[in-house]
Design a protein around this motif. Sequence first.
Motif, short mmCIF file in Angstrom:
data_model
loop_
_atom_site.label_atom_id
_atom_site.label_comp_id
_atom_site.label_asym_id
_atom_site.label_seq_id
_atom_site.Cartn_x
_atom_site.Cartn_y
_atom_site.Cartn_z
N ALA A 5 -9.23 10.04 -12.74
CA ALA A 5 -8.53 8.51 -12.09
C ALA A 5 -9.38 7.42 -11.93
CB ALA A 5 -8.35 8.87 -10.22
N ALA A 6 -8.52 6.22 -12.73
CA ALA A 6 -8.97 5.18 -13.52
C ALA A 6 -8.10 4.64 -12.82
CB ALA A 6 -9.29 5.01 -14.57
N ARG A 12 -12.73 3.81 -15.84
CA ARG A 12 -12.26 5.40 -16.83
C ARG A 12 -13.69 5.88 -17.37
NH1 ARG A 12 -7.64 4.39 -18.82
NH2 ARG A 12 -6.63 4.98 -16.97
N ALA A 13 -14.47 4.56 -18.54
CA ALA A 13 -15.96 5.22 -19.06
C ALA A 13 -16.65 5.65 -17.89
CB ALA A 13 -16.30 3.52 -19.34
N SER A 68 -6.80 2.17 -26.35
CA SER A 68 -7.74 1.04 -25.56
C SER A 68 -7.41 1.53 -24.30
CB SER A 68 -5.80 0.84 -25.76
OG SER A 68 -4.81 1.49 -25.36
N ARG A 69 -7.61 2.85 -24.30
CA ARG A 69 -8.12 3.57 -22.37
C ARG A 69 -8.95 3.05 -22.28
NH1 ARG A 69 -4.31 7.07 -20.56
NH2 ARG A 69 -6.38 8.52 -19.33
N PHE A 70 -9.77 2.65 -23.03
CA PHE A 70 -11.53 2.13 -22.08
C PHE A 70 -11.14 0.92 -22.57
CE2 PHE A 70 -12.18 6.97 -22.87
CZ PHE A 70 -12.53 6.88 -22.39
N ALA A 71 -10.48 -0.05 -22.73
CA ALA A 71 -10.06 -1.85 -23.26
C ALA A 71 -11.14 -1.98 -21.84
CB ALA A 71 -9.51 -1.79 -23.42
#
Length: 149
Positions: A5-6, A12-13, A68-71
């Motif tokens: 959940a982010a 997310r990180a 890009s999920r951790f952008a």
Amino acid sequence: MTELAARNGNERAEALLRLTARLTELIQSETRMFQRRRPQDAVALQDEKSKLANIYRAEVARARAEPSRFAGASPAAKQALRQVTESFHAALAENSRAVTAMKIITEGVVRAIADEAARQRNTGNGYGPGAAQRPQRTGHVSIALNQTA
């Protein structure tokens, strides 16, 4: 739940950091139990470990497919994630060594029991150097009946 959940890359990180740290703790606890020859104690960890491992696998697969999920994650969060991931991989390697050692020990015990059972089945009949080996019983018994009564 198989996804963290982010709302953004930084959250997310941070969530993956917490998940990986907890999973590492569980693996290390399990390893200590194995090293103390108490694998039965590790059963209590399996449910949580399994759930977290499934989320971890899914999240890592998503991150590979979609970097890009951790952008937007801060450099500090990315560095902490690298460090906790290295610790996680080290814990997995140590756990693997402990599991391998337990497997070798268990196989040795089973082999020793089987060898002893075979040795006892083949124990000689009688005494002295000329004693004959007892024939192996196959489960069949021969009997003779006398019909005079």
